[in-house]
Design an enzyme around this catalytic site. Structure first.
Site, PDB file in Angstrom:
ATOM      1  N   GLN A   1       1.806  -5.693  -4.892  1.00  0.00           N
ATOM      2  CA  GLN A   1       1.605  -6.639  -6.015  1.00  0.00           C
ATOM      3  C   GLN A   1       0.727  -7.820  -5.556  1.00  0.00           C
ATOM      4  O   GLN A   1      -0.078  -7.646  -4.659  1.00  0.00           O
ATOM      5  CB  GLN A   1       2.949  -7.118  -6.600  1.00  0.00           C
TER       6      GLN A   1
ATOM      7  N   GLY B   1       0.799   0.540  -6.409  1.00  0.00           N
ATOM      8  CA  GLY B   1      -0.084   1.695  -6.427  1.00  0.00           C
ATOM      9  C   GLY B   1      -1.235   1.416  -5.490  1.00  0.00           C
ATOM     10  O   GLY B   1      -2.042   0.532  -5.736  1.00  0.00           O
ATOM     11  N   HIS B   2      -1.254   2.112  -4.379  1.00  0.00           N
ATOM     12  CA  HIS B   2      -2.321   1.889  -3.413  1.00  0.00           C
ATOM     13  C   HIS B   2      -3.230   3.106  -3.398  1.00  0.00           C
ATOM     14  O   HIS B   2      -2.755   4.225  -3.264  1.00  0.00           O
ATOM     15  CB  HIS B   2      -1.748   1.696  -2.001  1.00  0.00           C
TER      16      HIS B   2
ATOM     17  N   ASP C   1      -3.327  -5.230  -7.624  1.00  0.00           N
ATOM     18  CA  ASP C   1      -4.459  -4.312  -7.857  1.00  0.00           C
ATOM     19  C   ASP C   1      -5.788  -4.865  -7.359  1.00  0.00           C
ATOM     20  O   ASP C   1      -6.842  -4.600  -7.941  1.00  0.00           O
ATOM     21  CB  ASP C   1      -4.595  -3.962  -9.354  1.00  0.00           C
TER      22      ASP C   1
ATOM     23  N   LYS D   1      -5.931  -3.516  -2.225  1.00  0.00           N
ATOM     24  CA  LYS D   1      -5.260  -3.690  -0.925  1.00  0.00           C
ATOM     25  C   LYS D   1      -5.268  -2.423  -0.095  1.00  0.00           C
ATOM     26  O   LYS D   1      -5.380  -2.474   1.115  1.00  0.00           O
ATOM     27  CB  LYS D   1      -3.800  -4.117  -1.138  1.00  0.00           C
TER      28      LYS D   1
END
Ligand code: IMP
Length: 417
Positions: free
Chosen positions: A218, A40-41, A13, A16
């Site tokens: 990650q 989660g991007h 988080d 990225k």
């Protein structure tokens, strides 16, 4: 030709999505090498927010995206994300492991059984899918897209997983061998044309002088070997994961960009020496929107920790750092940075390999002045002097250039140095 990898240097988080998107613009090919839809991007383009869990962030740029062998893929999520984005040129390696419905159930059941010893997983079936890969009983993309093979593999796996879920965990299984085959064979046929030997395609692209971007998910301290085991994910987010996750011979990567958030966050369980609580933590959490993209869980928040970052520089061989969310700290009176740990009266300046030592590490802080950021600054020189001091201190301590400083969520709110 450039080969670039974007890797989280903390606990994930770090922002990225934005830097990957930025780098993807220059790339011919964007390749994911590990993880699954636990990621989660978030990418914000022209005020429009895109959230992905599985698709490489390069998808927003309309670039050809590849999913390498080191990824675990949930076909239901893939279908949803493809529908959301519309057009995508996607290649999926035949060796990619498929997340089956029993993996999700096993993830939840195992966490529930662990009680207060739980990992705090995203509940997406990631661990059980990787466990099956290691146990050599996983279902791969090459099985998913071949109806006969899929039928056979489901008939072999389903009874075992059903027994474990019902007899070990006491859970009622609400899917049948037939229902799983019916749903997954349709998904398999839908994705069949995406089959690509990603190892071959990525190698060829590099040999042909193309720009290839490898996208990590990650972060370094969630690495299955080098993170805060057992409070880790089940894959290898560190830069070395590129070679095994894509199937490339060891070669020099031109740019290894480590994403470092200007403070630290973590979701899930596990030690976190510079963690904050109370009002200040809430303030930073709200200012930074620190809620999981995948699960919506509030993220734990703390000061920047140089000890873990020194280790991240070493583990990944970082050539550059993208320093994100500096604007979130704007307006605080003072900012602390953890420069060292005190463990049993001794001073250390890196991440200790023993989790029990990490758990009892007392942060030694350096206090720095607060600063203000408007988000409109276009160059490093335009930043508040105290903000520059913060950036320069981190740079000096880590010995790696902070090549990007992000001061807002939009593409344009990024200062390149
Ligand atoms: P899993 O990957 O779902 O098995 O979760 C294992 C650990 O990694 C948990 O602490 C999760 O919160 C954490 N984790 C997994 N994916 C991410 C991510 O993309 N960002 C931050 N933490 C993550």
């Amino acid at each position: 030709m450039t080969s670039t990898v974007v890797v989280g240097a903390q606990f994930g988080d770090e922002g990225k999505g934005k830097i990957t998107d930025f780098e993807a613009e220059k790339a011919d090919l964007v390749v994911r090498y590990q993880g699954g839809n636990n990621a989660g991007h978030t990418v914000v383009v022209d005020g429009k927010t895109f959230k992905f869990h599985l698709l490489p962030s390069g998808a927003v740029q309309g670039k050809r995206c590849l999913i390498g062998a080191g990824v675990v893929l949930d076909p239901r999520v893939l279908k949803e994300e493809i529908e959301k984005i519309g057009e995508i040129e996607l290649g999926i390696d035949p060796r990619v492991q498929i997340i089956m419905p029993w993996h999700n159930s096993l993830d939840g059941a195992s966490e529930a059984r662990k009680g207060d010893k739980k990992i705090g997983t995203t509940g997406r079936g990631i661990g059980p899918a990787y466990a099956d890969r290691a146990s050599r009983c996983g279902i791969r993309f090459s099985d998913l897209i071949d109806e006969e093979k899929l039928k056979k593999r489901i008939s072999e796996e389903f009874p075992i997983k059903k027994d474990i879920l019902e007899k070990v965990y006491g859970i009622t299984v609400d899917f049948s061998e037939e229902s799983v085959f019916k749903e997954y064979s349709v998904l398999g046929q839908e994705f069949k044309s995406m089959l690509s030997d990603v190892s071959l395609e990525a190698s060829k692209a590099l040999n042909d002088g193309k720009n290839v971007l490898f996208e990590g998910a990650q972060g370094t301290f969630l690495d299955n070997d080098f993170g805060t085991y057992p409070f880790v994910t089940s894959s290898h987010p560190i830069a070395g994961g590129v070679f095994t996750g894509v199937g490339l011979g060891i070669r020099k990567l031109d740019k290894i960009i480590g994403l470092v958030k200007a403070y630290t966050t973590r979701v899930g369980e596990g030690p976190f020496p510079s963690e904050l609580d109370g009002e200040l933590a809430n303030q930073i959490r709200e200012a930074g929107g620190e809620y999981g993209t995948t699960t919506g869980r509030p993220r734990r928040v703390g000061w920047l920790d140089l000890c873990i970052l020194r280790t991240a520089v070493r583990l990944n061989g970082l050539t550059d750092i993208a320093f994100t969310k500096l604007d979130v700290l704007s307006g605080l009176d003072k900012i602390l940075i953890c420069t060292d740990y005190e463990i049993d009266g001794e001073k250390f300046n890196e991440f200790p390999h023993a989790l029990e030592n990490f758990a009892k590490a007392k942060p030694v802080y350096k206090e720095m002045s607060g600063f203000k950021i408007s988000g409109k600054e276009k160059s490093f020189e335009e930043l508040d002097e105290k903000a520059r001091e913060y950036v320069e201190f981190v740079e000096k301590e880590l010995g790696v250039k902070l090549s990007f400083v992000s001061i807002g969520p939009g593409r344009k709110e990024t200062i390149q140095r």
